[in-house]
Design a protein around this motif. Structure first.
Motif, PDB file in Angstrom:
ATOM      1  N   SER A 142      40.073  20.515  29.195  1.00 39.19           N
ATOM      2  CA  SER A 142      41.385  20.730  29.807  1.00 39.19           C
ATOM      3  C   SER A 142      41.393  22.078  30.505  1.00 39.19           C
ATOM      4  O   SER A 142      40.604  22.967  30.162  1.00 39.19           O
ATOM      5  CB  SER A 142      42.472  20.669  28.723  1.00 39.19           C
ATOM      6  N   ILE A 143      42.315  22.242  31.473  1.00 34.42           N
ATOM      7  CA  ILE A 143      42.346  23.442  32.315  1.00 34.42           C
ATOM      8  C   ILE A 143      43.789  23.879  32.551  1.00 34.42           C
ATOM      9  O   ILE A 143      44.707  23.050  32.606  1.00 34.42           O
ATOM     10  CB  ILE A 143      41.629  23.172  33.659  1.00 34.42           C
ATOM     11  N   ALA A 144      43.997  25.188  32.662  1.00 32.95           N
ATOM     12  CA  ALA A 144      45.306  25.752  33.007  1.00 32.95           C
ATOM     13  C   ALA A 144      45.092  26.980  33.866  1.00 32.95           C
ATOM     14  O   ALA A 144      44.080  27.681  33.742  1.00 32.95           O
ATOM     15  CB  ALA A 144      46.099  26.112  31.748  1.00 32.95           C
ATOM     16  N   VAL A 145      46.050  27.260  34.737  1.00 32.54           N
ATOM     17  CA  VAL A 145      46.001  28.424  35.628  1.00 32.54           C
ATOM     18  C   VAL A 145      47.178  29.331  35.313  1.00 32.54           C
ATOM     19  O   VAL A 145      48.311  28.873  35.115  1.00 32.54           O
ATOM     20  CB  VAL A 145      46.030  27.985  37.105  1.00 32.54           C
ATOM     21  N   GLY A 146      46.921  30.630  35.257  1.00 30.01           N
ATOM     22  CA  GLY A 146      47.981  31.613  35.044  1.00 30.01           C
ATOM     23  C   GLY A 146      47.449  33.013  35.294  1.00 30.01           C
ATOM     24  O   GLY A 146      46.236  33.246  35.237  1.00 30.01           O
ATOM     25  N   ASP A 147      48.338  33.941  35.556  1.00 29.92           N
ATOM     26  CA  ASP A 147      47.954  35.341  35.734  1.00 29.92           C
ATOM     27  C   ASP A 147      47.962  35.991  34.360  1.00 29.92           C
ATOM     28  O   ASP A 147      48.967  36.540  33.917  1.00 29.92           O
ATOM     29  CB  ASP A 147      48.936  36.030  36.680  1.00 29.92           C
ATOM     30  N   PHE A 148      46.836  35.939  33.678  1.00 30.54           N
ATOM     31  CA  PHE A 148      46.780  36.353  32.283  1.00 30.54           C
ATOM     32  C   PHE A 148      46.698  37.865  32.096  1.00 30.54           C
ATOM     33  O   PHE A 148      46.963  38.359  31.000  1.00 30.54           O
ATOM     34  CB  PHE A 148      45.594  35.672  31.590  1.00 30.54           C
ATOM     35  N   ASN A 149      46.308  38.613  33.137  1.00 34.02           N
ATOM     36  CA  ASN A 149      46.218  40.065  33.004  1.00 34.02           C
ATOM     37  C   ASN A 149      47.208  40.803  33.899  1.00 34.02           C
ATOM     38  O   ASN A 149      47.115  42.015  34.089  1.00 34.02           O
ATOM     39  CB  ASN A 149      44.794  40.554  33.289  1.00 34.02           C
ATOM     40  N   ASN A 150      48.184  40.070  34.465  1.00 35.47           N
ATOM     41  CA  ASN A 150      49.280  40.662  35.253  1.00 35.47           C
ATOM     42  C   ASN A 150      48.791  41.519  36.412  1.00 35.47           C
ATOM     43  O   ASN A 150      49.353  42.579  36.702  1.00 35.47           O
ATOM     44  CB  ASN A 150      50.198  41.500  34.348  1.00 35.47           C
ATOM     45  N   ASP A 151      47.749  41.028  37.101  1.00 38.16           N
ATOM     46  CA  ASP A 151      47.276  41.744  38.285  1.00 38.16           C
ATOM     47  C   ASP A 151      47.625  40.999  39.579  1.00 38.16           C
ATOM     48  O   ASP A 151      47.097  41.316  40.635  1.00 38.16           O
ATOM     49  CB  ASP A 151      45.762  41.977  38.204  1.00 38.16           C
ATOM     50  N   LYS A 152      48.509  39.995  39.443  1.00 39.27           N
ATOM     51  CA  LYS A 152      48.998  39.207  40.580  1.00 39.27           C
ATOM     52  C   LYS A 152      47.910  38.337  41.211  1.00 39.27           C
ATOM     53  O   LYS A 152      48.033  37.914  42.354  1.00 39.27           O
ATOM     54  CB  LYS A 152      49.669  40.096  41.636  1.00 39.27           C
ATOM     55  N   LYS A 153      46.873  38.030  40.452  1.00 35.97           N
ATOM     56  CA  LYS A 153      45.844  37.081  40.882  1.00 35.97           C
ATOM     57  C   LYS A 153      45.730  35.985  39.829  1.00 35.97           C
ATOM     58  O   LYS A 153      45.586  36.299  38.634  1.00 35.97           O
ATOM     59  CB  LYS A 153      44.483  37.776  41.082  1.00 35.97           C
ATOM     60  N   PRO A 154      45.791  34.715  40.217  1.00 35.70           N
ATOM     61  CA  PRO A 154      45.729  33.639  39.228  1.00 35.70           C
ATOM     62  C   PRO A 154      44.347  33.513  38.605  1.00 35.70           C
ATOM     63  O   PRO A 154      43.335  33.502  39.301  1.00 35.70           O
ATOM     64  CB  PRO A 154      46.095  32.387  40.041  1.00 35.70           C
TER      65      PRO A 154
END
Length: 506
Positions: A142-154
């Motif tokens: 399974s896969i998910a996309v998110g900005d996990f380190n808050n650098d405005k890059k997914p």
């Protein structure tokens, strides 16, 4: 005249009671089917014309399929892009920051221990480039996309098991702007991770959201065992902290068919919606788990499915405002079942419209007219397919992909969705009275669902909700102020709108 008025009054009372029971019912019906064999479907605008494409996996031939929107919610022939391996999940994001959406695919089972993620760059015209492969430490389920380190890059996250189910892993691909760096760690599990006993572990259904309201995107997944009853499955949350990912196991979530996340109640914390099957009171249904700031379940409810033993239950749900009343709804395609009188129901769309205050109206069932034989779709997607400001549905099945168009007209909509991408600000006006100020906006982005709307006042972030409707009130001192509304798509793209307002002015 008296009799006529009495009849009209009685009709109005019946209409009022029906509306109170079901809310404003969406006008939704299947309109078109397209020859495309897709699974794991999603809706995303690959060419920036505010008429999004339908994207999915064609697992039988190992390819990504794209149905290009002709601009009016109608679709042309599917285009397929070959991807090597067993394809298990799909997501979108602007991974190289060029303003064009790209596609990411989870790949597993091509070697005993190592999986891959394929990224197909978007050309901005609805077409995709050849895949670029990034290795991960596990065959990806399974896969998910998110900005996990808050650098405005997914960034990209995948989860999976080794082929013998002896090893369970989460892998994070951190976006550098031009490539990805991989970090992996063992996934917290409830069962013994082995492939030889009755408790062999299996993890799937990865989703992203802020499940504790701290402004950092977390992950959640379902943990089950390879030979257990579905009722044994467990929900896990991976809290994204400044010192690493911390696993928690909140109550609820067993028997899951799939996992969906959104801010149902607009409190700034992502919640869960879980279709389930597996006898544990009731046997079938849809559970809504409202989360609090401790990544714990604040409250929960089971949505009605007509028959708690054999009622229809969607395999997958989608979340959004389908009747344009400003309140979040839940929908999903069901393969059918029995109603409360044990009558057989055909396949169809299940819809629970929101009533506010963490409640929902009674189930509305839209029967599939003349369902083809063996019509058993497992996926549902939602998005603004045309430009009428209502959210539509996509249901793939076998060799066809079916579109259900939404033509709801609701004059009571507190803040209509924009018919093109962007933010529609409905409040505040230029001048408001002293004290509490109402902030009301709706947003539409190039990917669905919207990740969140942020509210900034005079350069300070004051609130965010993980949905595409924002409706809150805040105390604001007298004077002239600037409100910034920022919508963040699931892809990581930002669209901003600013309004200036004066509190306590004339």
């Amino acid at each position: 005249m008296f009799l006529r008025n009495l009849i009209l009054l009685s009709a109005a009372m019946v209409l009022t009671s029906v509306t109170a029971l079901f809310g404003q019912e969406p006008a939704i019906a299947p309109t078109s089917s397209y020859p495309a064999s897709l699974s794991n479907v999603l809706v995303a605008d690959l060419n920036g014309d505010n008429a999004p494409e339908i994207i999915g996996l064609q697992s039988s031939s190992s390819a990504v399929g794209v149905l290009k929107n002709l601009g009016n919610g109608k679709y042309g022939a599917a285009t397929y892009y070959a991807v090597s391996g067993t394809l298990n999940g799909i997501a979108v994001g602007d991974f190289n920051g060029d303003g064009r959406l790209d596609v990411a695919v989870a790949i597993g089972s091509f070697s005993p221990d190592i999986g891959r993620v394929a990224v197909l760059r978007g050309n901005g015209d609805g077409t995709l480039q050849l895949p670029v492969y990034y290795p991960v430490a596990i065959p990806a389920n399974s896969i998910a996309v998110g900005d996990f380190n808050n650098d405005k890059k997914p960034d990209i996250a995948v989860i999976g098991n080794s082929n013998d189910n002896s090893k369970n892993t989460v892998a994070i691909l951190t976006n550098t702007g031009s490539s990805f760096t991989e970090h992996s760690f063992a996934a917290a599990t409830y069962y013994t991770a082995n492939g030889f006993g009755p408790d062999g572990d299996f993890i799937d259904d990865l989703v992203a959201g802020d499940f504790n309201g701290d402004g950092r995107i977390d992950l959640a997944y379902i943990d089950g065992c390879t030979q257990c009853d579905p009722s044994s499955e467990q929900l896990f949350i991976l809290s994204n902290t400044t010192s690493g990912w911390k696993a928690k196991q909140p109550a609820g979530g067993s028997g899951s068919e799939s996992l969906a996340a959104a801010d149902i109640d607009g409190d700034g914390i992502s919640d869960f919606v879980i279709p389930f099957q597996g006898c544990h009171t009731p046997c079938v249904g849809v559970a809504v788990l409202y989360m609090n700031k401790n990544s714990a379940v604040a409250s929960s409810q089971n949505l009605d499915v007509f028959n708690e033993e054999d009622g229809p239950t969607p395999q997958e749900v989608v979340i959004g405002d389908f009747n344009n009343d400003g309140i979040t709804d839940i929908a999903g395609y069901s393969q059918g079942g029995e109603d409360q009188n044990f009558n057989q129901l055909p396949p169809g769309i299940m819809m629970w419209t929101g009533a506010g205050n963490r409640t929902f109206h009674a189930l509305k069932y839209y029967k599939q007219p003349n369902p083809p034989s063996n019509f058993f779709p497992l996926y549902t997607a939602a998005g603004f397919l045309n430009k009428n400001g209502t959210r539509d549905l996509v249901v793939p099945n076998g060799m066809k992909t079916q579109v259900w168009m939404n033509s709801t007209s609701n004059p009571a909509d507190p803040c209509p969705y924009p018919v093109s991408g962007g933010v529609h600000v409905c409040a505040p006006s230029a001048n408001v009275g002293s004290g509490t100020v109402q902030f009301l906006a709706s947003a539409r982005t190039n990917t669905q669902p919207l990740n969140r709307i942020e509210l900034w006042i005079d350069g300070q972030k004051r609130a965010q909700v993980f949905t595409d409707r924002l409706h809150i009130s805040l105390p604001i001192p007298n004077g002239t102020h600037t409100a910034g509304f920022i919508e963040v798509g699931a892809s990581g793209l930002f669209i901003k709108k600013r309004v200036t307002f004066t509190v306590g002015g004339n």
